[in-house]
Design an enzyme around this catalytic site. Structure first.
Site, mmCIF file in Angstrom:
data_model
loop_
_atom_site.group_PDB
_atom_site.id
_atom_site.type_symbol
_atom_site.label_atom_id
_atom_site.label_comp_id
_atom_site.label_asym_id
_atom_site.label_seq_id
_atom_site.Cartn_x
_atom_site.Cartn_y
_atom_site.Cartn_z
ATOM 1 N N ASP A 194 0.853 -1.188 0.000
ATOM 2 C CA ASP A 194 0.000 0.000 0.000
ATOM 3 C C ASP A 194 0.887 1.236 0.000
ATOM 4 O O ASP A 194 0.736 2.148 0.816
ATOM 5 C CB ASP A 194 -0.922 -0.004 1.226
ATOM 6 C CG ASP A 194 -2.028 1.048 1.128
ATOM 7 O OD1 ASP A 194 -2.220 1.618 0.036
ATOM 8 O OD2 ASP A 194 -2.702 1.298 2.141
ATOM 9 N N ALA A 195 1.851 1.244 -0.936
ATOM 10 C CA ALA A 195 2.919 2.248 -0.921
ATOM 11 C C ALA A 195 2.524 3.549 -1.610
ATOM 12 O O ALA A 195 3.280 4.091 -2.411
ATOM 13 C CB ALA A 195 4.180 1.668 -1.559
#
Length: 294
Positions: A194-195
């Site tokens: 979930d960068a």
């Protein structure tokens, strides 16, 4: 001091008296401790959410990952609460951006047991933000991505009226053609998952830390596409350093990776569509159409 639930969780998991508390984003607080430390105390967004995040942080921060990206230390976790280090915020810098790019390449090179594999001790039914996310091992990335990252959210979108049957057929075509759209096969990487820019934390110590993971075994292009989605600072420096490190390590990015960005952004856009609707519905459809044109 009258302690909140978060303060009591901090004391329980650190063994240290809480002396103060301030709320930050979402269901999280910074709790001051009597020994001078500060910790972040987060309430999980649903069942197993706190444990999933704790498992992801521990996996990403495993000892032996010299040159990887730092993540907060987990001080404790239970069914509701996660207690981790508080990392004071700083400002973006070129030096930090390039170190982050190199560290992310090193993290991805540490690999994972399978595509869709959960971190050790992490639940199969995990979370990405406020949305459910299933981590289930698969032998190949196209099958995993279709079954666990595209199809469930398209079905939810159809059921809630976000996507028409005609629009859903575009996503179905992407899933059918994934083996040819995915590029050359490569081994599973250890992903943050979930960068987006909000989880790329520019710290006062001059480093970039990764927070709030949705960690799993996946395709490294997914993390890179997520960085692009909402515009991380100094992104050209991050990606340039990443490419150089990957090249030097004998794992260059495969040809065509730039063209595959919409394919890898499809998952987070679908998540945003089912959570928030609005313009994300059209963005998800546009990403699917772009993926098909590769």
């Amino acid at each position: 001091m009258s302690l909140s639930e978060a303060g009591r969780a901090a004391e329980r998991h650190t063994g240290t008296r809480a002396t103060g508390e301030r709320r930050i984003a979402g269901a999280a607080s910074v709790v001051s401790l009597s020994d001078g430390r500060e910790v972040v105390v987060k309430r999980g967004s649903g069942p197993d959410a706190a444990r999933a995040e704790a498992a992801g942080l521990r996996w990403l921060g495993e000892p032996g990952g010299a040159g990887d990206v730092p993540v907060p230390t987990v001080h404790g976790v239970d069914d509701t609460w996660l207690v981790i280090d508080c990392i004071p915020a700083g400002s973006p810098s070129v030096e930090a951006a390039e170190a982050f790019g190199r560290g992310l390449a090193a993290l991805h090179a540490r690999s994972a047991p399978a595509f869709g594999a959960a971190p050790p001790g992490g639940p199969t039914n995990a979370w990405i933000g406020l949305a459910r996310m299933r981590n289930e091992p698969h032998d190949d990335w196209p099958t995993f991505y279709a079954r666990c990252r595209v199809e469930p959210y398209v079905r939810e979108g159809v059921d809630s009226g976000l996507f028409s049957p005609r629009q859903a057929a575009v996503f179905d075509e992407v899933c059918t053609r994934l083996p040819e759209l995915a590029g050359p096969p490569e081994p599973p990487s250890r992903l943050h998952g979930d960068a987006w820019s909000g989880n790329v934390h520019w710290a006062a110590d001059g480093r970039v830390w990764l927070i709030d993971p949705a960690a799993h075994g996946g395709h490294r292009e997914t993390d890179l596409a997520m960085l692009r989605l909402f515009g991380a600072p100094l992104l050209d420096h991050v990606l340039g350093a990443y490419r150089e490190k990957a090249q030097d390590a004998g794992r260059p990015l495969a040809p065509g990776h730039e063209a595959r960005v919409p394919l890898h952004q499809l998952f987070p856009l679908l998540v945003h569509a089912v959570l928030f609707g609005g313009g994300y519905v059209g963005q998800a459809l546009t990403a699917a159409q772009a993926a098909l044109r590769v």
